[in-house]
Design an enzyme around this catalytic site. Structure first.
Site, PDB file in Angstrom:
ATOM      1  N   GLU A 131       1.279  -1.568   0.221  1.00 18.07           N
ATOM      2  CA  GLU A 131      -0.212  -0.007  -0.002  1.00 18.07           C
ATOM      3  C   GLU A 131       0.848   1.244  -0.387  1.00 18.07           C
ATOM      4  OE1 GLU A 131      -2.745   0.732  -0.203  1.00 18.07           O
ATOM      5  OE2 GLU A 131      -2.333   2.763   0.335  1.00 18.07           O
TER       6      GLU A 131
ATOM      7  N   MET B  43     -21.665   4.242   3.022  1.00 19.75           N
ATOM      8  CA  MET B  43     -22.690   4.658   2.545  1.00 19.75           C
ATOM      9  C   MET B  43     -22.974   3.596   2.124  1.00 19.75           C
ATOM     10  SD  MET B  43     -24.272   7.991   1.060  1.00 19.75           S
ATOM     11  CE  MET B  43     -25.594   7.743   1.847  1.00 19.75           C
TER      12      MET B  43
ATOM     13  N   GLU C 290     -28.257  11.303  -2.230  1.00 15.62           N
ATOM     14  CA  GLU C 290     -27.331  11.669  -0.741  1.00 15.62           C
ATOM     15  C   GLU C 290     -27.803  13.108  -0.748  1.00 15.62           C
ATOM     16  OE1 GLU C 290     -23.112  11.387   0.258  1.00 15.62           O
ATOM     17  OE2 GLU C 290     -23.766   9.401  -0.955  1.00 15.62           O
TER      18      GLU C 290
ATOM     19  N   HIS D 291     -16.564   8.525  -7.294  1.00 15.81           N
ATOM     20  CA  HIS D 291     -17.031   6.621  -7.411  1.00 15.81           C
ATOM     21  C   HIS D 291     -16.443   6.573  -8.937  1.00 15.81           C
ATOM     22  CE1 HIS D 291     -20.998   7.509  -4.943  1.00 15.81           C
ATOM     23  NE2 HIS D 291     -19.764   7.409  -3.721  1.00 15.81           N
TER      24      HIS D 291
ATOM     25  N   ASN E 191     -24.157   4.221  -4.711  1.00 17.99           N
ATOM     26  CA  ASN E 191     -22.594   4.334  -4.043  1.00 17.99           C
ATOM     27  C   ASN E 191     -22.082   2.631  -4.181  1.00 17.99           C
ATOM     28  OD1 ASN E 191     -24.717   5.553  -2.985  1.00 17.99           O
ATOM     29  ND2 ASN E 191     -23.164   7.380  -1.974  1.00 17.99           N
TER      30      ASN E 191
HETATM   31  P1  FDA Z   1      -9.449   1.907  -3.164  1.00 14.49           P
HETATM   32  O1  FDA Z   1      -9.728   4.108  -3.955  1.00 14.49           O
HETATM   33  O2  FDA Z   1     -10.717   1.889  -1.711  1.00 14.49           O
HETATM   34  O3  FDA Z   1      -8.479   1.926  -2.973  1.00 14.49           O
HETATM   35  C1  FDA Z   1      -6.728   1.539  -3.539  1.00 14.49           C
HETATM   36  C2  FDA Z   1      -5.843   1.566  -2.132  1.00 14.49           C
HETATM   37  O4  FDA Z   1      -3.993   1.543  -3.570  1.00 14.49           O
HETATM   38  C3  FDA Z   1      -5.285   3.038  -2.193  1.00 14.49           C
HETATM   39  O5  FDA Z   1      -5.251   2.806  -0.690  1.00 14.49           O
HETATM   40  C4  FDA Z   1      -4.032   3.355  -3.145  1.00 14.49           C
HETATM   41  O6  FDA Z   1      -3.877   4.421  -2.153  1.00 14.49           O
HETATM   42  C5  FDA Z   1      -3.472   2.477  -3.076  1.00 14.49           C
HETATM   43  N1  FDA Z   1      -2.786   2.133  -4.383  1.00 14.49           N
HETATM   44  C6  FDA Z   1      -2.911   2.645  -5.434  1.00 14.49           C
HETATM   45  N2  FDA Z   1      -2.529   2.460  -6.172  1.00 14.49           N
HETATM   46  C7  FDA Z   1      -1.159   1.997  -5.628  1.00 14.49           C
HETATM   47  C8  FDA Z   1       0.062   1.566  -6.433  1.00 14.49           C
HETATM   48  N3  FDA Z   1       0.760   1.775  -7.063  1.00 14.49           N
HETATM   49  N4  FDA Z   1       0.622   0.699  -5.187  1.00 14.49           N
HETATM   50  C9  FDA Z   1       0.596   0.381  -3.870  1.00 14.49           C
HETATM   51  N5  FDA Z   1      -1.005   1.311  -3.638  1.00 14.49           N
HETATM   52  C10 FDA Z   1      -1.536   1.871  -4.648  1.00 14.49           C
HETATM   53  N6  FDA Z   1     -18.680   4.861  -1.904  1.00 14.49           N
HETATM   54  C11 FDA Z   1     -19.515   4.788  -1.358  1.00 14.49           C
HETATM   55  O7  FDA Z   1     -20.530   3.157  -1.599  1.00 14.49           O
HETATM   56  N7  FDA Z   1     -20.001   5.392   0.018  1.00 14.49           N
HETATM   57  C12 FDA Z   1     -19.694   6.445   0.325  1.00 14.49           C
HETATM   58  O8  FDA Z   1     -20.596   6.818   1.129  1.00 14.49           O
HETATM   59  C13 FDA Z   1     -18.431   6.908  -1.047  1.00 14.49           C
HETATM   60  N8  FDA Z   1     -17.921   8.281  -0.120  1.00 14.49           N
HETATM   61  C14 FDA Z   1     -17.128   8.148  -0.973  1.00 14.49           C
HETATM   62  C15 FDA Z   1     -16.872   9.448  -0.644  1.00 14.49           C
HETATM   63  C16 FDA Z   1     -15.417  10.539  -0.698  1.00 14.49           C
HETATM   64  C17 FDA Z   1     -14.706  10.699  -0.407  1.00 14.49           C
HETATM   65  C18 FDA Z   1     -14.607   9.273  -1.835  1.00 14.49           C
HETATM   66  C19 FDA Z   1     -13.223   9.971  -2.072  1.00 14.49           C
HETATM   67  C20 FDA Z   1     -15.351   8.581  -2.093  1.00 14.49           C
HETATM   68  C21 FDA Z   1     -15.952   7.785  -1.266  1.00 14.49           C
HETATM   69  N9  FDA Z   1     -17.135   6.311  -1.816  1.00 14.49           N
HETATM   70  C22 FDA Z   1     -17.841   5.920  -1.617  1.00 14.49           C
HETATM   71  C23 FDA Z   1     -16.020   5.970  -3.226  1.00 14.49           C
HETATM   72  C24 FDA Z   1     -15.610   4.276  -2.181  1.00 14.49           C
HETATM   73  O9  FDA Z   1     -14.326   4.818  -1.200  1.00 14.49           O
HETATM   74  C25 FDA Z   1     -14.750   3.762  -3.440  1.00 14.49           C
HETATM   75  O10 FDA Z   1     -15.631   3.460  -4.745  1.00 14.49           O
HETATM   76  C26 FDA Z   1     -13.184   2.703  -3.353  1.00 14.49           C
HETATM   77  O11 FDA Z   1     -13.431   2.357  -1.869  1.00 14.49           O
HETATM   78  C27 FDA Z   1     -12.781   1.583  -4.215  1.00 14.49           C
HETATM   79  O12 FDA Z   1     -12.509   0.466  -3.776  1.00 14.49           O
HETATM   80  P2  FDA Z   1     -11.631   0.492  -4.724  1.00 14.49           P
HETATM   81  O13 FDA Z   1     -11.367  -1.369  -3.834  1.00 14.49           O
HETATM   82  O14 FDA Z   1     -11.375   0.115  -6.202  1.00 14.49           O
HETATM   83  O15 FDA Z   1      -9.964   0.958  -4.548  1.00 14.49           O
END
Ligand code: FDA
Length: 501
Positions: free
Chosen positions: A35, A117, A356, A441, A479
């Site tokens: 990570e 959410m 929302e 998203h 979401n």
């Molecule tokens: P996610 O993005 O969670 O994780 C990817 C990880 O990989 C990160 O920790 C990143 O640092 C790491 N990474 C990336 N490249 C890398 C590399 N080259 N080497 C090592 N590590 C690396 N959704 C929902 O359902 N309900 C909600 O209420 C909300 N609200 C919301 C608010 C805000 C402010 C945000 C930004 C997002 C939301 N979301 C949401 C969206 C939700 O959080 C999002 O869809 C998911 O976290 C995506 O999950 P993933 O497993 O795809 O990757």
């Protein structure tokens, strides 16, 4: 360690990677999670791990000199953002030409910064978006499994009805209902029993203390407390924070060779490591996974990756907007940061919207109703690899957001007409009522059944998997975290049965 060979690696630690790590660990497969963000478990000088939204410091954002909050102005004044020192903070805003994408950085990925959410998508829409997935199995088994593992719960309606912290939501819900729209409670991973203790003054305030997009110091059941904790408890999983995977190649044995930068808080490389693995699970998120795969394909390291890698990207139809209420409809000085209600007008064939009712915890009365609308926008973007910068660039033009803006506008015009109210034009840095140039998203880039087989195995290679939001083709209607988690559960079960025999 440098030169290590491990059976399995998961890149990233968001939903897709966390599910992978737990199920691999349970199956006895030694797994290393890499990570790039920090492990958020040590308090700063103020005794807290995370900072608040109203007083952001270096912990707020990923190597920025100034915070880049989604609502950047109030009365067009630049009063929201703050100068900060560059630091591996928990929230990143990745800025492409016509679209900025918010993502979490840290052990737990987006679960550290999101609103929690937890919505199961409508079955008819899920079936239309992912026709290759057996919906019966998803709805009978994998969605319930994801909800249980994520510790999803729902607010007690009695608490909701009386607490001052949800006045903003009650006001917006009553206005929507008066305009003939349907409202629904939305489940969440935030522990609502804890929130009731916050309200009673018997527990430190987190959601009720203005914490969310820069992390919650309590209450939120983020992945580090659920899937990742369970994964570590198997004894077969290790997590290396501040380890950024730079590139993926393959050796003569068919093992994957990762180049990984271990970096410090100044972002200087402490050590560049070479780590090899037999099975590689990409969970770096829609942006991260797609970029790593495009880089591998376009530099010739993994030339047989499918041409479909990079395409099918969308912002889940995200559009943010706000209305100005009359003086006799205050939305409250005190606001919980966790949304618990939505307006569900997805059955409207002319303008499908699930919106929302979002808080605006400014600490002052603003008379603002804020919304994050999820719309059914069919437009898709595409990532390409830019060799000069060694980065993926997103081809998404501002006009592509228009179908989503039009749908959201038709919903909120209806509410404004009913109540004689209007939009706020002062919140998004200029005079737009609809913020259509950023999203929370991001979905797609490595679409299930196009760039991969039906379970996320990358076309062209063996033992190489996409596990995260990159698999979902641009839109899911709600979401996305529950869908990402449930899909990963389904895929991992099939992969463990077939590829680890
Ligand atoms: P996610 O993005 O969670 O994780 C990817 C990880 O990989 C990160 O920790 C990143 O640092 C790491 N990474 C990336 N490249 C890398 C590399 N080259 N080497 C090592 N590590 C690396 N959704 C929902 O359902 N309900 C909600 O209420 C909300 N609200 C919301 C608010 C805000 C402010 C945000 C930004 C997002 C939301 N979301 C949401 C969206 C939700 O959080 C999002 O869809 C998911 O976290 C995506 O999950 P993933 O497993 O795809 O990757």
């Amino acid at each position: 360690a440098n030169g290590a060979h491990v059976p399995a690696v998961a890149i990233g630690s968001g939903y897709g990677a966390a599910v992978s790590a737990l199920r691999l660990g349970e199956a006895g497969v030694q797994t290393t999670v890499l990570e790039m963000g920090r492990l958020w478990n040590e308090p700063g000088e103020d005794g807290k791990v995370f900072c608040t939204m109203t007083a952001p410091d270096e912990r707020s954002m990923w190597f920025k000199r100034r915070t880049e909050a989604p609502l950047s102005t109030l009365l067009w004044l630049d009063v929201v953002n703050r100068d900060i020192d560059p630091y591996p903070g928990v929230l990143d805003r990745v800025n492409y030409d016509d679209m900025s994408v918010y993502v979490g950085r840290g052990v737990g990925g987006g679960s550290l910064v999101n609103g929690g959410m937890a919505v199961v998508p409508r079955r008819d829409y899920f079936e239309a978006v992912l026709p290759g997935v057996d919906a019966a199995a998803m709805y009978d088994r994998y969605f319930p499994l994801a909800l249980a593992e994520l510790q999803v719960n729902t607010i007690d309606p009695a608490f909701y009805e009386k607490t001052e912290y949800y006045r903003f939501s009650r006001v917006a819900a009553a206005q929507a209902e008066a305009a003939g729209l349907k409202t629904v409670f939305v489940p969440d991973v935030y522990d609502f029993e804890y929130m009731e203790r916050e309200a009673a003054g018997t527990a430190p305030k987190s959601a009720l203390g203005g914490e969310v997009i820069y992390g919650n110091n309590a209450g939120k059941m983020s992945l580090d407390k659920t899937y990742l904790a369970s994964a570590l408890a198997t004894g077969n999983v290790t997590i290396a924070a501040r380890h950024e995977v730079r590139s993926i190649a393959i050796d003569a044995n068919g093992d994957y060779v990762l180049t990984v930068d271990h970096r410090d808080d100044a972002n200087e490389v402490i050590e560049t490591k070479r780590i090899t693995c037999r099975h590689l699970f990409l969970g770096a998120g829609s942006l991260g996974t797609t970029e790593l795969l495009l880089r591998a394909r376009e530099t010739g390291a993994l030339p047989d990756l499918d041409e479909a890698v990079g395409s099918g990207w969308g912002p889940n139809g995200n559009v943010m907007t706000a209305r100005a209420n009359h003086l006799w409809s205050p939305t409250g000085l005190k606001q919980s940061t966790i949304p618990v209600m939505g307006i569900d007008d997805w059955d409207n064939p002319d303008a499908r919207v699930f919106a929302e009712l979002a808080p605006l915890p400014a600490g002052i009365e603003t008379w603002i109703s804020l919304y994050l609308a999820i719309t059914d926008n069919p437009e898709r973007g595409r990532f390409t690899y830019d060799a000069a910068t060694d980065k993926a660039v997103l081809d998404w033009r501002l006009e592509q957001a228009q179908p989503g803006v039009a749908a959201a506008k038709s919903m909120f015009d209806r509410i404004n007409k009913k109540h004689g109210t209007s939009y706020r034009y002062d919140l998004f840095g200029d005079d737009r009522a609809f913020a259509d140039d950023f999203c929370y998203h991001p979905l797609g880039g490595c679409v299930l059944g196009e760039a991969t087989d039906a379970y996320g195995r990358l076309n062209g290679y063996e033992r190489l998997y996409a596990t995260d939001s990159s698999l979902i083709p641009g839109s899911i209607g709600v979401n996305p975290l529950v869908t990402i988690t449930a899909l990963a559960e389904r895929n991992l079960e099939a992969i463990l049965a077939a590829d680890f025999a």
